[in-house]
Design a protein around this motif. Structure first.
Motif, PDB file in Angstrom:
ATOM      1  N   GLU A 115     116.861 103.227 191.804  1.00 45.53           N
ATOM      2  CA  GLU A 115     117.510 104.039 192.833  1.00 45.53           C
ATOM      3  C   GLU A 115     116.586 105.112 193.405  1.00 45.53           C
ATOM      4  OE1 GLU A 115     118.667 105.374 188.688  1.00 45.53           O
ATOM      5  OE2 GLU A 115     118.769 103.480 189.766  1.00 45.53           O
ATOM      6  N   GLY A 116     115.330 105.153 192.944  1.00 47.92           N
ATOM      7  CA  GLY A 116     114.340 106.033 193.546  1.00 47.92           C
ATOM      8  C   GLY A 116     113.908 107.219 192.720  1.00 47.92           C
ATOM      9  N   GLY A 117     114.635 107.590 191.684  1.00 47.57           N
ATOM     10  CA  GLY A 117     114.238 108.714 190.846  1.00 47.57           C
ATOM     11  C   GLY A 117     113.237 108.285 189.787  1.00 47.57           C
ATOM     12  N   THR A 118     112.992 109.174 188.837  1.00 46.69           N
ATOM     13  CA  THR A 118     112.106 108.852 187.722  1.00 46.69           C
ATOM     14  C   THR A 118     112.747 109.293 186.411  1.00 46.69           C
ATOM     15  OG1 THR A 118     110.916 110.959 187.889  1.00 46.69           O
ATOM     16  CG2 THR A 118     109.968 109.066 189.072  1.00 46.69           C
ATOM     17  N   GLU A 119     112.320 108.664 185.344  1.00 50.96           N
ATOM     18  CA  GLU A 119     112.707 109.028 183.983  1.00 50.96           C
ATOM     19  C   GLU A 119     111.417 109.338 183.244  1.00 50.96           C
ATOM     20  OE1 GLU A 119     115.038 106.986 180.179  1.00 50.96           O
ATOM     21  OE2 GLU A 119     114.414 105.738 181.859  1.00 50.96           O
ATOM     22  N   THR A 120     111.259 110.585 182.797  1.00 51.15           N
ATOM     23  CA  THR A 120     110.004 111.031 182.198  1.00 51.15           C
ATOM     24  C   THR A 120     110.068 110.976 180.677  1.00 51.15           C
ATOM     25  OG1 THR A 120     109.621 112.468 184.090  1.00 51.15           O
ATOM     26  CG2 THR A 120     108.347 112.937 182.115  1.00 51.15           C
ATOM     27  N   PHE A 121     108.938 110.561 180.067  1.00 51.61           N
ATOM     28  CA  PHE A 121     108.819 110.448 178.619  1.00 51.61           C
ATOM     29  C   PHE A 121     107.634 111.283 178.152  1.00 51.61           C
ATOM     30  CE2 PHE A 121     110.562 106.473 180.235  1.00 51.61           C
ATOM     31  CZ  PHE A 121     111.667 106.278 179.437  1.00 51.61           C
ATOM     32  N   ARG A 122     107.849 112.131 177.144  1.00 48.69           N
ATOM     33  CA  ARG A 122     106.763 112.869 176.500  1.00 48.69           C
ATOM     34  C   ARG A 122     106.043 111.903 175.553  1.00 48.69           C
ATOM     35  NH1 ARG A 122     105.533 117.465 178.756  1.00 48.69           N
ATOM     36  NH2 ARG A 122     105.058 118.524 176.820  1.00 48.69           N
ATOM     37  N   ALA A 123     104.857 112.264 175.137  1.00 54.59           N
ATOM     38  CA  ALA A 123     103.989 111.376 174.354  1.00 54.59           C
ATOM     39  C   ALA A 123     104.672 110.769 173.130  1.00 54.59           C
ATOM     40  CB  ALA A 123     102.720 112.113 173.938  1.00 54.59           C
ATOM     41  N   GLY A 124     105.482 111.538 172.396  1.00 51.85           N
ATOM     42  CA  GLY A 124     106.076 111.048 171.159  1.00 51.85           C
ATOM     43  C   GLY A 124     107.353 110.242 171.333  1.00 51.85           C
ATOM     44  N   GLU A 125     107.872 110.160 172.543  1.00 45.60           N
ATOM     45  CA  GLU A 125     109.123 109.440 172.766  1.00 45.60           C
ATOM     46  C   GLU A 125     108.901 107.932 172.812  1.00 45.60           C
ATOM     47  OE1 GLU A 125     112.182 111.225 175.519  1.00 45.60           O
ATOM     48  OE2 GLU A 125     110.381 112.296 176.189  1.00 45.60           O
ATOM     49  N   ILE A 126     109.916 107.198 172.340  1.00 45.88           N
ATOM     50  CA  ILE A 126     109.871 105.732 172.384  1.00 45.88           C
ATOM     51  C   ILE A 126     110.411 105.263 173.734  1.00 45.88           C
ATOM     52  CG2 ILE A 126     110.766 103.587 171.375  1.00 45.88           C
ATOM     53  CD1 ILE A 126     108.668 104.986 169.647  1.00 45.88           C
TER      54      ILE A 126
END
Length: 145
Positions: A115-126
């Protein structure tokens, strides 16, 4: 000595038990036995130590009762527009950043959503990877005040 065709062999593919009389089969035949398309899935022999050994579709396997197999689909995705692939569908963001040649200490990973947005993940996230996912790297901005 020819294999005894009257002996039933029990194997397991993807946690489901199957019986066969044929003691030597190609990997592709075992995938079809388990209802998997060899064009989409690859077969791995599950070793006793937990390591998965990939078996080529045309490779003949001499089966023994109790043999355990898993099927895996190679996932294709991009990071910063560069094509990547993996059998592992859940990896840390740090591992994916390193795959892209980026230092996880200075970057986050972001999935571009349909839908155009983003989902951000920090280094330690799966990160759960799906076929066709698009990721970008995002440089950390600023420092500690």
């Amino acid at each position: 000595m020819a294999p005894n065709v009257n002996t039933s062999i029990q194997i397991v593919v993807d946690e489901k038990a199957f019986r066969t009389q044929d003691a030597d089969q190609e990997a592709a035949a075992l995938l079809r036995l388990a209802g998997r398309d060899p064009k989409v899935f690859d077969l791995f022999l599950l070793q006793k130590n937990g390591i998965e050994e990939k078996i080529r579709d045309g490779q003949i396997i001499n089966l023994k009762s109790g043999d355990r197999f898993v099927s895996r689909q190679k996932l294709h995705f991009t990071i910063d527009g560069e094509p990547q692939s993996s059998y592992d569908d859940d990896q840390s963001a740090a591992a994916l950043l390193r795959l892209a040649g980026v230092d996880p200490a200075g970057y986050d990973l972001a999935r571009i959503l349909p839908e155009g947005g983003t989902e951000t993940f920090r280094a330690g996230e799966i990160v759960k990877i799906q076929e066709g996912d698009e990721f970008v790297t995002a440089k950390h901005v600023g420092g500690v005040a």
